[in-house]
Design a protein around this motif. Sequence first.
Motif, mmCIF file in Angstrom:
data_model
loop_
_atom_site.group_PDB
_atom_site.id
_atom_site.type_symbol
_atom_site.label_atom_id
_atom_site.label_comp_id
_atom_site.label_asym_id
_atom_site.label_seq_id
_atom_site.Cartn_x
_atom_site.Cartn_y
_atom_site.Cartn_z
ATOM 1 N N VAL A 46 0.826 -1.198 0.000
ATOM 2 C CA VAL A 46 0.000 0.000 0.000
ATOM 3 C C VAL A 46 0.865 1.255 0.000
ATOM 4 O O VAL A 46 0.368 2.356 -0.222
ATOM 5 N N ASP A 47 2.136 1.077 0.215
ATOM 6 C CA ASP A 47 3.083 2.191 0.268
ATOM 7 C C ASP A 47 4.063 2.063 -0.898
ATOM 8 O O ASP A 47 4.596 0.983 -1.155
ATOM 9 N N THR A 48 4.290 3.151 -1.608
ATOM 10 C CA THR A 48 5.202 3.104 -2.758
ATOM 11 C C THR A 48 6.619 2.728 -2.348
ATOM 12 O O THR A 48 7.339 2.091 -3.128
ATOM 13 N N ILE A 49 7.007 3.072 -1.149
ATOM 14 C CA ILE A 49 8.358 2.719 -0.686
ATOM 15 C C ILE A 49 8.518 1.204 -0.640
ATOM 16 O O ILE A 49 9.554 0.665 -1.033
ATOM 17 N N ASP A 50 7.481 0.496 -0.185
ATOM 18 C CA ASP A 50 7.542 -0.969 -0.147
ATOM 19 C C ASP A 50 7.640 -1.543 -1.561
ATOM 20 O O ASP A 50 8.330 -2.541 -1.787
ATOM 21 N N ILE A 51 6.960 -0.917 -2.501
ATOM 22 C CA ILE A 51 7.036 -1.363 -3.900
ATOM 23 C C ILE A 51 8.454 -1.178 -4.424
ATOM 24 O O ILE A 51 9.019 -2.075 -5.057
ATOM 25 N N TYR A 52 9.044 -0.022 -4.151
ATOM 26 C CA TYR A 52 10.406 0.249 -4.616
ATOM 27 C C TYR A 52 11.412 -0.719 -3.999
ATOM 28 O O TYR A 52 12.342 -1.176 -4.664
ATOM 29 N N LYS A 53 11.232 -1.033 -2.720
ATOM 30 C CA LYS A 53 12.131 -1.986 -2.063
ATOM 31 C C LYS A 53 12.024 -3.362 -2.712
ATOM 32 O O LYS A 53 13.034 -4.020 -2.958
ATOM 33 N N ALA A 54 10.800 -3.784 -2.970
ATOM 34 C CA ALA A 54 10.594 -5.087 -3.608
ATOM 35 C C ALA A 54 11.193 -5.100 -5.014
ATOM 36 O O ALA A 54 11.796 -6.101 -5.427
ATOM 37 N N GLN A 55 11.043 -3.999 -5.742
ATOM 38 C CA GLN A 55 11.629 -3.913 -7.080
ATOM 39 C C GLN A 55 13.154 -4.021 -7.004
ATOM 40 O O GLN A 55 13.784 -4.684 -7.830
ATOM 41 N N GLY A 56 13.737 -3.377 -6.017
ATOM 42 C CA GLY A 56 15.187 -3.464 -5.834
ATOM 43 C C GLY A 56 15.625 -4.882 -5.504
ATOM 44 O O GLY A 56 16.661 -5.353 -5.986
ATOM 45 N N VAL A 58 14.070 -7.642 -6.452
ATOM 46 C CA VAL A 58 13.951 -8.428 -7.682
ATOM 47 C C VAL A 58 15.137 -8.153 -8.601
ATOM 48 O O VAL A 58 15.688 -9.071 -9.218
ATOM 49 N N LYS A 59 15.567 -6.910 -8.656
ATOM 50 C CA LYS A 59 16.733 -6.577 -9.487
ATOM 51 C C LYS A 59 17.980 -7.311 -8.995
ATOM 52 O O LYS A 59 18.749 -7.856 -9.797
ATOM 53 N N THR A 60 18.163 -7.370 -7.689
ATOM 54 C CA THR A 60 19.310 -8.071 -7.122
ATOM 55 C C THR A 60 19.217 -9.567 -7.391
ATOM 56 O O THR A 60 20.213 -10.212 -7.745
ATOM 57 N N ILE A 61 18.013 -10.135 -7.257
ATOM 58 C CA ILE A 61 17.810 -11.556 -7.528
ATOM 59 C C ILE A 61 18.138 -11.862 -8.988
ATOM 60 O O ILE A 61 18.771 -12.875 -9.296
ATOM 61 N N ARG A 62 17.732 -10.987 -9.882
ATOM 62 C CA ARG A 62 18.041 -11.194 -11.304
ATOM 63 C C ARG A 62 19.545 -11.187 -11.544
ATOM 64 O O ARG A 62 20.064 -11.955 -12.352
ATOM 65 N N TYR A 63 20.252 -10.309 -10.848
ATOM 66 C CA TYR A 63 21.709 -10.281 -10.959
ATOM 67 C C TYR A 63 22.277 -11.636 -10.529
ATOM 68 O O TYR A 63 23.141 -12.201 -11.199
ATOM 69 N N LEU A 64 21.780 -12.156 -9.412
ATOM 70 C CA LEU A 64 22.268 -13.431 -8.906
ATOM 71 C C LEU A 64 21.950 -14.585 -9.861
ATOM 72 O O LEU A 64 22.728 -15.535 -9.975
ATOM 73 N N LYS A 65 20.816 -14.492 -10.554
ATOM 74 C CA LYS A 65 20.461 -15.542 -11.510
ATOM 75 C C LYS A 65 21.450 -15.588 -12.673
ATOM 76 O O LYS A 65 21.605 -16.617 -13.321
ATOM 77 N N HIS A 66 22.139 -14.501 -12.927
ATOM 78 C CA HIS A 66 23.117 -14.441 -14.013
ATOM 79 C C HIS A 66 24.552 -14.593 -13.510
ATOM 80 O O HIS A 66 25.504 -14.396 -14.266
ATOM 81 N N LEU A 67 24.694 -14.966 -12.251
ATOM 82 C CA LEU A 67 26.017 -15.084 -11.653
ATOM 83 C C LEU A 67 26.903 -16.074 -12.400
ATOM 84 O O LEU A 67 28.085 -15.819 -12.621
ATOM 85 N N ARG A 68 26.327 -17.174 -12.830
ATOM 86 C CA ARG A 68 27.096 -18.181 -13.572
ATOM 87 C C ARG A 68 27.712 -17.560 -14.825
ATOM 88 O O ARG A 68 28.881 -17.783 -15.137
#
Length: 80
Positions: A46-56, A58-68
């Motif tokens: 319900v808070d945009t800050i929580d959305i931005y944190k979650a987006q960040g 997901v971005k970090t998780i995507r980086y880790l998925k490409h670690l190999r």
Amino acid sequence: MSNNKQQHQHLLKLKGFVNNTTQWKAFNELLNFLTEMEHKTMEQAVDTIDIYKAQGSVKTIRYLKHLRDYVNAEQENKNG
């Protein structure tokens, strides 16, 4: 020691992990689960800050998925 050299050494330490099929598959399953959790967080936020944190997250998780790819590319660059 330069930052590039330090990064290279850290990536090389991960080579065994990222190229172990069993471990890599389990790690990716965990990353997929974490991505799903962050998507649920975004859907329920319900808070945009929580959305931005979650987006960040997901971005970090995507980086880790490409670690190999990063680790193996780093090795190829050093050999090439």
